[in-house]
Design a protein around this motif. Structure first.
Motif, PDB file in Angstrom:
ATOM      1  N   ASP A  86      22.832 -19.804  24.892  1.00 60.61           N
ATOM      2  CA  ASP A  86      23.750 -19.470  23.426  1.00 60.61           C
ATOM      3  C   ASP A  86      22.649 -19.335  22.632  1.00 60.61           C
ATOM      4  O   ASP A  86      22.155 -19.570  21.604  1.00 60.61           O
ATOM      5  N   ALA A 143      18.457 -15.090  17.032  1.00 59.82           N
ATOM      6  CA  ALA A 143      19.494 -14.974  15.730  1.00 59.82           C
ATOM      7  C   ALA A 143      20.212 -13.056  16.394  1.00 59.82           C
ATOM      8  O   ALA A 143      19.873 -12.521  15.362  1.00 59.82           O
ATOM      9  N   ILE A 165      31.597 -29.751  17.016  1.00 59.91           N
ATOM     10  CA  ILE A 165      32.497 -28.842  16.102  1.00 59.91           C
ATOM     11  C   ILE A 165      33.263 -28.693  15.559  1.00 59.91           C
ATOM     12  O   ILE A 165      34.701 -29.452  15.826  1.00 59.91           O
ATOM     13  N   ASN A 174      23.107 -17.379  12.917  1.00 61.45           N
ATOM     14  CA  ASN A 174      22.133 -17.984  12.036  1.00 61.45           C
ATOM     15  C   ASN A 174      21.554 -19.237  12.546  1.00 61.45           C
ATOM     16  O   ASN A 174      20.755 -19.999  12.484  1.00 61.45           O
ATOM     17  N   ALA A 175      22.334 -20.156  13.677  1.00 64.36           N
ATOM     18  CA  ALA A 175      21.728 -21.328  14.148  1.00 64.36           C
ATOM     19  C   ALA A 175      20.850 -21.004  15.628  1.00 64.36           C
ATOM     20  O   ALA A 175      20.561 -21.526  15.637  1.00 64.36           O
ATOM     21  N   ARG A 176      21.243 -19.801  16.060  1.00 65.78           N
ATOM     22  CA  ARG A 176      19.975 -18.811  17.131  1.00 65.78           C
ATOM     23  C   ARG A 176      18.575 -19.473  16.689  1.00 65.78           C
ATOM     24  O   ARG A 176      18.095 -18.952  15.604  1.00 65.78           O
ATOM     25  N   SER A 177      17.423 -19.520  17.885  1.00 68.75           N
ATOM     26  CA  SER A 177      16.271 -19.458  17.867  1.00 68.75           C
ATOM     27  C   SER A 177      16.418 -17.520  18.002  1.00 68.75           C
ATOM     28  O   SER A 177      15.681 -17.260  17.226  1.00 68.75           O
ATOM     29  N   ARG A 193      27.146 -29.814  20.807  1.00 74.31           N
ATOM     30  CA  ARG A 193      26.729 -30.021  19.668  1.00 74.31           C
ATOM     31  C   ARG A 193      27.878 -30.892  18.145  1.00 74.31           C
ATOM     32  O   ARG A 193      28.128 -30.769  17.181  1.00 74.31           O
ATOM     33  N   ALA A 207      20.591 -22.491  20.090  1.00 74.76           N
ATOM     34  CA  ALA A 207      21.099 -22.996  19.196  1.00 74.76           C
ATOM     35  C   ALA A 207      20.846 -24.562  19.280  1.00 74.76           C
ATOM     36  O   ALA A 207      20.728 -24.939  18.462  1.00 74.76           O
ATOM     37  N   HIS A 208      20.817 -24.527  20.614  1.00 76.07           N
ATOM     38  CA  HIS A 208      20.880 -26.375  20.934  1.00 76.07           C
ATOM     39  C   HIS A 208      20.177 -26.036  22.092  1.00 76.07           C
ATOM     40  O   HIS A 208      19.943 -25.081  22.467  1.00 76.07           O
ATOM     41  N   ILE A 224      27.794 -18.184  11.517  1.00 73.21           N
ATOM     42  CA  ILE A 224      26.678 -19.631  11.240  1.00 73.21           C
ATOM     43  C   ILE A 224      26.924 -19.314  12.456  1.00 73.21           C
ATOM     44  O   ILE A 224      25.858 -20.070  12.758  1.00 73.21           O
ATOM     45  N   SER A 225      27.699 -18.858  14.100  1.00 73.11           N
ATOM     46  CA  SER A 225      26.880 -19.000  15.595  1.00 73.11           C
ATOM     47  C   SER A 225      24.858 -17.829  15.221  1.00 73.11           C
ATOM     48  O   SER A 225      24.260 -18.337  15.665  1.00 73.11           O
TER      49      SER A 225
END
Ligand SMILES: NC(=O)c1ccc[n+]([C@@H]2O[C@H](COP(=O)([O-])OP(=O)(O)OC[C@H]3O[C@@H](n4cnc5c(N)ncnc54)[C@H](O)[C@@H]3O)[C@@H](O)[C@H]2O)c1
Length: 251
Positions: free
Chosen positions: A245, A214, A149, A209-212, A147, A248-249, A206-207
């Motif tokens: 994760d 969540a 960061i 909320n970035a996940r499919s 990502r 997320a990515h 923040i982590s």
């Protein structure tokens, strides 16, 4: 249960992700040499209680002599060595700060553990794996180099180095039938992270909320990928890094 259990060293196995990995590998039937700065007896007791076989070893991965003694102790007590999980690392103690405030001493300290410690462990196990006709190495990396960061540049760079090491070592050791793969967790609520209020405040929501998927990530979320890279099912996979994760990515 694996048909052919392996004898596997897990570094940083006293707590967090490393402890969860050690317990899960033991549940698959593997014999585990659990290593940490202090011998992780509680991890070993938990494995033995669940009917597994394990050994606790005190070893600082930054100390070559201790790492060689760790490998010798594993072979001596368990009769061989087919796997290594490089999990020991410095993460949960890091306080996020702008890159111009991270001095080179902090960079060196982090690389000492996360990169040179990992290389030292690999150098210590590979001759034995070569002599035994093969082996498995799994490196615990991180989603951060994928990502990019801010505010932890030394950490992100150290894990980026491990990503490159994983790929290049896989190429170099393929002819020796030693498979090298990586598992890259997202922000995980290990005990160490739970003790770091700054990381929790800055990174937890923040982590998530970035996940499919969540939700919070916990150490148990990471273990399945490590089990897979130690299993017969991954016998033709090397040099890969699996992001764990919650989507997320994608890579
Ligand atoms: N927690 C996360 O959010 C997260 C995310 C991605 C990757 N990771 C990686 O996962 C691994 C474990 O993380 P964690 O959160 O469970 O960490 P943690 O801080 O809770 O545990 C790390 C373990 O490594 C041990 N250790 C530290 N330095 C050592 C050394 N020199 N020699 C031997 N053991 C040593 C510690 O004693 C501890 O038991 C680390 O490599 C970390 O970088 C963590």
């Amino acid at each position: 249960m694996e048909k052919q259990p392996k004898r596997i060293i897990v570094t940083g196995a006293a707590s967090g992700i490393g402890r969860a990995i050690a317990l899960s590998l033991a549940q698959q039937g593997h014999w585990v040499a659990a290593a940490d700065l202090k011998a992780p007896q509680a991890t070993v007791d938990a494995i033995v209680t669940q009917g597994g076989r394990a050994l606790a070893i005190a070893a600082d991965v930054t100390d070559g002599a201790q790492v060689r003694a760790m490998v010798a102790a594993c072979i001596d007590a368990l009769g061989g060595l087919e796997g290594l999980v490089n999990n020991a690392g410095m993460y949960s103690s890091i306080v996020p700060r702008p890159f111009e405030q991270i001095d080179l001493q902090q960079w060196r300290q982090l690389f000492e553990v996360n990169v040179f410690g990992l290389v030292t462990c690999c150098q210590a196990v590979v001759p034995h794996m070569k002599a035994a006709g093969g082996g498995r190495i799994v490196n615990i990396i991180s989603g951060t180099p994928f990502r990019g960061i801010p505010f932890m540049l030394h950490y992100v760079a150290s894990k980026g180095a491990v990503l490159g090491i994983t790929r290049s070592l896989a190429r170099e050791l393929g002819s020796a039938k030693i498979l090298v793969n990586g598992v890259a967790p997202g922000f995980t609520l290990s005990e160490g992270v739970m003790d770091n209020p700054v990381q929790l405040e800055k990174l937890r929501e923040i982590s998530k909320n970035a996940r499919s998927l969540a939700r919070d990530q916990v150490p148990a979320d990471v273990v399945g990928a490590v089990d897979f890279f130690m299993s017969e099912g991954s016998a033709f996979i090397t040099g890969q890094t699996l992001l764990v994760d919650g989507g997320a990515h994608f890579h």
